[in-house]
Scaffold this motif. Structure first.
Motif, PDB file in Angstrom:
ATOM      1  N   ASP A  47      23.383  -6.922 -31.418  1.00 18.80           N
ATOM      2  CA  ASP A  47      23.348  -7.467 -30.066  1.00 18.80           C
ATOM      3  C   ASP A  47      24.267  -6.665 -29.166  1.00 18.80           C
ATOM      4  O   ASP A  47      23.964  -5.953 -28.314  1.00 18.80           O
ATOM      5  N   ASP A  48      25.597  -6.465 -29.727  1.00 19.95           N
ATOM      6  CA  ASP A  48      26.690  -5.928 -28.937  1.00 19.95           C
ATOM      7  C   ASP A  48      26.204  -4.358 -29.000  1.00 19.95           C
ATOM      8  O   ASP A  48      26.648  -3.674 -28.166  1.00 19.95           O
ATOM      9  N   VAL A  49      26.135  -3.714 -30.249  1.00 24.15           N
ATOM     10  CA  VAL A  49      25.903  -2.389 -30.487  1.00 24.15           C
ATOM     11  C   VAL A  49      24.803  -2.090 -29.492  1.00 24.15           C
ATOM     12  O   VAL A  49      24.703  -0.849 -28.570  1.00 24.15           O
ATOM     13  N   LEU A  50      23.601  -2.609 -29.380  1.00 22.56           N
ATOM     14  CA  LEU A  50      22.592  -2.215 -28.461  1.00 22.56           C
ATOM     15  C   LEU A  50      22.850  -2.351 -27.034  1.00 22.56           C
ATOM     16  O   LEU A  50      22.475  -1.403 -26.362  1.00 22.56           O
ATOM     17  N   LEU A  51      23.608  -3.426 -26.557  1.00 25.91           N
ATOM     18  CA  LEU A  51      24.036  -3.670 -25.412  1.00 25.91           C
ATOM     19  C   LEU A  51      24.916  -2.472 -25.161  1.00 25.91           C
ATOM     20  O   LEU A  51      24.871  -1.865 -23.734  1.00 25.91           O
ATOM     21  N   GLY A  52      25.934  -2.045 -25.899  1.00 26.70           N
ATOM     22  CA  GLY A  52      26.753  -1.092 -25.463  1.00 26.70           C
ATOM     23  C   GLY A  52      25.898   0.456 -25.518  1.00 26.70           C
ATOM     24  O   GLY A  52      26.121   1.109 -24.610  1.00 26.70           O
ATOM     25  N   LEU A  53      25.226   0.657 -26.154  1.00 30.23           N
ATOM     26  CA  LEU A  53      24.006   1.632 -26.051  1.00 30.23           C
ATOM     27  C   LEU A  53      23.647   1.730 -24.682  1.00 30.23           C
ATOM     28  O   LEU A  53      23.472   2.863 -23.958  1.00 30.23           O
ATOM     29  N   ARG A  54      22.992   0.725 -24.341  1.00 30.47           N
ATOM     30  CA  ARG A  54      22.172   0.591 -23.123  1.00 30.47           C
ATOM     31  C   ARG A  54      23.152   0.717 -21.939  1.00 30.47           C
ATOM     32  O   ARG A  54      22.809   1.698 -20.995  1.00 30.47           O
ATOM     33  N   VAL A  55      24.425   0.318 -21.812  1.00 30.40           N
ATOM     34  CA  VAL A  55      25.630   0.645 -20.985  1.00 30.40           C
ATOM     35  C   VAL A  55      25.787   2.047 -20.788  1.00 30.40           C
ATOM     36  O   VAL A  55      26.031   2.369 -19.893  1.00 30.40           O
ATOM     37  N   ALA A  56      26.175   2.487 -22.079  1.00 27.89           N
ATOM     38  CA  ALA A  56      26.374   3.950 -21.942  1.00 27.89           C
ATOM     39  C   ALA A  56      25.350   4.690 -21.497  1.00 27.89           C
ATOM     40  O   ALA A  56      25.573   5.782 -20.748  1.00 27.89           O
ATOM     41  N   ALA A  57      23.882   4.414 -21.804  1.00 27.19           N
ATOM     42  CA  ALA A  57      23.092   5.158 -21.390  1.00 27.19           C
ATOM     43  C   ALA A  57      22.753   5.168 -19.790  1.00 27.19           C
ATOM     44  O   ALA A  57      22.628   6.083 -19.334  1.00 27.19           O
ATOM     45  N   LEU A  58      22.983   3.852 -19.247  1.00 25.56           N
ATOM     46  CA  LEU A  58      22.827   3.789 -17.852  1.00 25.56           C
ATOM     47  C   LEU A  58      24.014   4.537 -17.205  1.00 25.56           C
ATOM     48  O   LEU A  58      24.077   5.175 -16.039  1.00 25.56           O
ATOM     49  N   ALA A  59      25.050   4.710 -17.719  1.00 19.56           N
ATOM     50  CA  ALA A  59      26.505   5.326 -17.326  1.00 19.56           C
ATOM     51  C   ALA A  59      26.120   7.011 -17.304  1.00 19.56           C
ATOM     52  O   ALA A  59      26.339   7.317 -16.271  1.00 19.56           O
TER      53      ALA A  59
END
Length: 133
Positions: A47-59
């Protein structure tokens, strides 16, 4: 350090650093948002890794568009959502022929509609970033 080894870190166990541009590419092409929703709660680390990827993608997308917040979705118009090879060439500073070659070689993602290529603005930005890298 070159190649894949420059993204692997860690002494106690290997980990992979994913650049924000790559996270955006994965998010768009591998539908990570759907995977994140489907697997939510199964494994907290996932969950944390996928959310981190999402946050990085949005950034990355925010920096690529130059806005501090997510832009409002544009009204779907053919001219704003999709680009022709000529329009993409103008944005990239290359020839129309070079765009078509990049599409054929799989370096630029495009869809073919009625015999003509249509390229999303996001794919043009991904291609521009990959060329710069």
């Amino acid at each position: 350090m070159t190649g894949a080894s420059r993204y692997v870190i860690g002494i106690e166990g290997p980990a992979v650093v994913v650049p924000a541009r790559v996270a955006a590419w994965l998010d768009a092409r591998a539908n990570l948002s759907a995977l994140r929703m489907k697997s939510r709660g199964a494994d907290p680390e996932v969950d944390d890794v996928l959310l981190g990827l999402r946050v990085a993608a949005l950034a990355w997308r925010t920096s690529a568009t130059g806005s501090a917040v997510d832009p409002e979705p544009e009204v779907p118009r053919e001219s704003s959502q999709w680009l022709s090879t000529g329009q993409a060439a103008n944005l990239l500073g290359i020839t129309d022929r070079a765009v078509r070659l990049a599409i054929r070689e799989g370096r630029l993602v495009a869809e073919q509609v009625a015999g003509r290529y249509r390229i999303s603005r996001a794919n043009v930005e991904h291609y521009r970033a990959a060329r710069a890298a």
